[in-house]
Design a protein around this motif. Structure first.
Motif, PDB file in Angstrom:
ATOM      1  N   VAL A 145     -17.167  -0.612   8.946  1.00 32.92           N
ATOM      2  CA  VAL A 145     -16.856  -0.246   7.562  1.00 32.92           C
ATOM      3  C   VAL A 145     -16.827   1.273   7.484  1.00 32.92           C
ATOM      4  N   SER A 146     -15.829   1.815   6.819  1.00 35.46           N
ATOM      5  CA  SER A 146     -15.669   3.269   6.777  1.00 35.46           C
ATOM      6  C   SER A 146     -16.590   3.903   5.746  1.00 35.46           C
ATOM      7  N   TRP A 147     -16.820   5.197   5.919  1.00 29.05           N
ATOM      8  CA  TRP A 147     -17.628   5.936   4.944  1.00 29.05           C
ATOM      9  C   TRP A 147     -16.944   5.954   3.582  1.00 29.05           C
ATOM     10  N   LEU A 148     -15.604   5.966   3.585  1.00 27.13           N
ATOM     11  CA  LEU A 148     -14.870   5.943   2.327  1.00 27.13           C
ATOM     12  C   LEU A 148     -15.143   4.643   1.575  1.00 27.13           C
ATOM     13  N   ASP A 149     -15.099   3.513   2.292  1.00 26.79           N
ATOM     14  CA  ASP A 149     -15.347   2.225   1.655  1.00 26.79           C
ATOM     15  C   ASP A 149     -16.779   2.137   1.136  1.00 26.79           C
ATOM     16  N   LEU A 150     -17.736   2.607   1.939  1.00 30.07           N
ATOM     17  CA  LEU A 150     -19.134   2.599   1.496  1.00 30.07           C
ATOM     18  C   LEU A 150     -19.329   3.501   0.289  1.00 30.07           C
ATOM     19  N   GLY A 151     -18.692   4.663   0.328  1.00 26.92           N
ATOM     20  CA  GLY A 151     -18.813   5.591  -0.797  1.00 26.92           C
ATOM     21  C   GLY A 151     -18.251   5.008  -2.081  1.00 26.92           C
ATOM     22  N   LEU A 152     -17.103   4.358  -1.974  1.00 27.27           N
ATOM     23  CA  LEU A 152     -16.507   3.721  -3.154  1.00 27.27           C
ATOM     24  C   LEU A 152     -17.391   2.590  -3.663  1.00 27.27           C
ATOM     25  N   MET A 153     -17.953   1.804  -2.735  1.00 29.47           N
ATOM     26  CA  MET A 153     -18.806   0.690  -3.142  1.00 29.47           C
ATOM     27  C   MET A 153     -20.035   1.207  -3.877  1.00 29.47           C
ATOM     28  N   TYR A 156      -9.135  -6.400 -19.383  1.00 26.30           N
ATOM     29  CA  TYR A 156      -8.469  -5.172 -18.937  1.00 26.30           C
ATOM     30  C   TYR A 156      -9.445  -4.229 -18.233  1.00 26.30           C
ATOM     31  N   TRP A 157     -10.690  -4.185 -18.715  1.00 26.15           N
ATOM     32  CA  TRP A 157     -11.703  -3.360 -18.044  1.00 26.15           C
ATOM     33  C   TRP A 157     -12.044  -3.960 -16.685  1.00 26.15           C
ATOM     34  N   THR A 158     -11.982  -5.281 -16.591  1.00 25.97           N
ATOM     35  CA  THR A 158     -12.213  -5.939 -15.301  1.00 25.97           C
ATOM     36  C   THR A 158     -11.121  -5.552 -14.312  1.00 25.97           C
ATOM     37  N   ILE A 159      -9.887  -5.594 -14.771  1.00 32.32           N
ATOM     38  CA  ILE A 159      -8.759  -5.214 -13.904  1.00 32.32           C
ATOM     39  C   ILE A 159      -8.900  -3.771 -13.452  1.00 32.32           C
ATOM     40  N   LEU A 160      -9.257  -2.882 -14.373  1.00 32.14           N
ATOM     41  CA  LEU A 160      -9.444  -1.466 -14.034  1.00 32.14           C
ATOM     42  C   LEU A 160     -10.554  -1.304 -13.001  1.00 32.14           C
ATOM     43  N   SER A 161     -11.660  -2.006 -13.229  1.00 37.25           N
ATOM     44  CA  SER A 161     -12.802  -1.926 -12.319  1.00 37.25           C
ATOM     45  C   SER A 161     -12.431  -2.359 -10.912  1.00 37.25           C
ATOM     46  N   LEU A 162     -11.640  -3.422 -10.808  1.00 38.14           N
ATOM     47  CA  LEU A 162     -11.240  -3.928  -9.498  1.00 38.14           C
ATOM     48  C   LEU A 162     -10.126  -3.094  -8.873  1.00 38.14           C
ATOM     49  N   ALA A 163      -9.366  -2.368  -9.692  1.00 42.39           N
ATOM     50  CA  ALA A 163      -8.211  -1.626  -9.191  1.00 42.39           C
ATOM     51  C   ALA A 163      -8.548  -0.224  -8.685  1.00 42.39           C
ATOM     52  N   ILE A 164      -9.600   0.381  -9.207  1.00 46.07           N
ATOM     53  CA  ILE A 164      -9.921   1.766  -8.833  1.00 46.07           C
ATOM     54  C   ILE A 164     -10.168   1.929  -7.336  1.00 46.07           C
ATOM     55  N   PRO A 165     -11.038   1.104  -6.705  1.00 47.96           N
ATOM     56  CA  PRO A 165     -11.282   1.296  -5.271  1.00 47.96           C
ATOM     57  C   PRO A 165     -10.020   1.197  -4.394  1.00 47.96           C
ATOM     58  N   PRO A 166      -9.189   0.141  -4.526  1.00 48.87           N
ATOM     59  CA  PRO A 166      -8.009   0.102  -3.662  1.00 48.87           C
ATOM     60  C   PRO A 166      -7.022   1.224  -3.948  1.00 48.87           C
ATOM     61  N   LEU A 167      -6.954   1.660  -5.195  1.00 46.99           N
ATOM     62  CA  LEU A 167      -6.064   2.770  -5.526  1.00 46.99           C
ATOM     63  C   LEU A 167      -6.515   4.041  -4.812  1.00 46.99           C
ATOM     64  N   THR A 225      -9.221  -2.664   2.517  1.00 45.95           N
ATOM     65  CA  THR A 225     -10.644  -2.570   2.837  1.00 45.95           C
ATOM     66  C   THR A 225     -11.428  -1.965   1.663  1.00 45.95           C
ATOM     67  N   ALA A 226     -10.817  -1.030   0.939  1.00 48.74           N
ATOM     68  CA  ALA A 226     -11.484  -0.460  -0.238  1.00 48.74           C
ATOM     69  C   ALA A 226     -11.645  -1.516  -1.320  1.00 48.74           C
ATOM     70  N   PHE A 227     -10.641  -2.374  -1.464  1.00 51.03           N
ATOM     71  CA  PHE A 227     -10.738  -3.465  -2.436  1.00 51.03           C
ATOM     72  C   PHE A 227     -11.829  -4.451  -2.031  1.00 51.03           C
ATOM     73  N   PHE A 228     -11.894  -4.759  -0.732  1.00 54.06           N
ATOM     74  CA  PHE A 228     -12.889  -5.712  -0.249  1.00 54.06           C
ATOM     75  C   PHE A 228     -14.302  -5.199  -0.512  1.00 54.06           C
TER      76      PHE A 228
END
Length: 327
Positions: free
Chosen positions: A61-69, A190-201, A215-218
């Motif tokens: 798992v990348s540092w970027l993915d961990l940081g986003l999580m 809509y807030w749920t969609i935003l919450s789920l969309a920020i990491p993969p974006l 991987t960011a979405f996961f």
């Protein structure tokens, strides 16, 4: 300004005297589509959580993915603990309008349901805590080991699928009267969609790849939501079944130290039930409460005011040994 009434019988009305519309879709019972959506929002992140360990072992798992999580986890977690819970439910402090809106949005991004419904459920929980009428007491089925096991499951997740809903008009009329809060609550999807969309974006833009977005979405969306869900639900289940109880309360709320960091201070649950409007839950030495720290910073910045900080005398008066001495 927000309040936390125990029982309010009148449905909130607008300036024309007519009843205001419900804050969320649906009435006093969850519709089939709501039940299915709830199942989806719980099951998919949980499956991702189960897959997280073997995937991390095999692919890393990348540092970027961990940081986003971590960032998204604590943003949403504090939105719930400071916003949904201490501010909107219990009125532990007053907030300037921008902070009020920001807390409502941040809490909604935890994917734990619409704001007004969340607050109504929690106010009802405090009114009937660990007694008949409590939406999610682990002692619902009795005190034997099998009954408690069944009750822990109910308190942790089962109650979410209960067809009956807490009356929002009765338990959260103050929030329904606020058009902005009512709109934020109603737009939960809509807030749920935003919450789920920020990491993969963010992941996709930083890595400039679809794999980076996936991987960011996961990690930043699915695994993060599952972790936050189970930590939040553990306050309802674990913290009402085990833990130390240094303060007097009329229920079985306990302090569970190992959940403190992950729950942003909410697992110091015994003090919370002994003094529900307190802005600080971790009041004893060494009790980490990041939510209280952020509220202090909001106060220093002038965004929050009239904060209900617990005085030493107030804390002392709620200790069990003091009650025993007085008796």
């Amino acid at each position: 300004m927000t309040t936390s009434p125990d029982v309010i019988d009148d449905a909130p009305k607008g300036s024309d005297g007519r009843p205001l519309p419900p804050a969320t879709l649906g009435g006093e019972k969850k519709r089939t589509v709501e039940q299915l959506a709830l199942l989806l929002f719980i099951t998919v992140p949980f499956l991702a959580l189960l897959a997280a360990v073997p995937l991390a072992w095999g692919w890393g798992v990348s540092w970027l993915d961990l940081g986003l999580m971590v960032f998204m986890y604590y943003l949403a977690c504090h939105g719930v603990t400071i916003g949904f819970h201490r501010y909107f439910t219990h009125g532990s402090f007053k907030a300037k309008r921008p902070l009020r809106i920001a807390l409502a949005v941040a809490g909604s991004m935890a994917v734990e349901g619409p704001l007004v419904r969340w607050v109504a459920d929690h106010r009802k929980h405090h009114k009937f805590s660990d007694a008949e009428g409590d939406p999610h007491s682990p002692w619902r089925f009795g005190e034997t080991v099998p009954a408690l096991m069944k009750g822990l499951w109910w308190a942790h997740i089962g109650w979410l699928f209960d067809e009956e809903q807490t009356s929002q008009e009765k338990y959260a009329p103050d929030l329904i009267k606020d058009p902005a809060i009512r709109r934020i609550s109603r737009d939960f999807i809509y807030w749920t969609i935003l919450s789920l969309a920020i990491p993969p974006l963010v992941g996709g833009l930083v890595t400039m790849s679809w794999w980076g977005a996936f991987t960011a979405f996961f990690w930043g969306s699915l695994v993060r939501v599952a972790l936050l869900h189970h930590v939040t639900w553990s306050i309802n289940s674990i913290c009402h079944a085990v833990g130390k109880r240094p303060f007097k309360s009329r229920d079985r709320s306990g302090n569970v130290w190992w959940l403190a960091v992950f729950s942003c201070g909410e697992s110091w649950h015994n003090l919370h039930h002994a003094d529900p409007t307190s802005a600080r839950h971790g009041v004893m030495r060494g009790q980490v409460d990041s939510s209280a720290r952020l509220i202090r910073w909001f106060e220093q910045a002038g965004w929050a005011y009239d904060v209900r900080w617990p005085s030493a005398e107030r804390i002392d008066a709620r200790r069990k040994e003091k009650a025993a001495e007085a008796a």
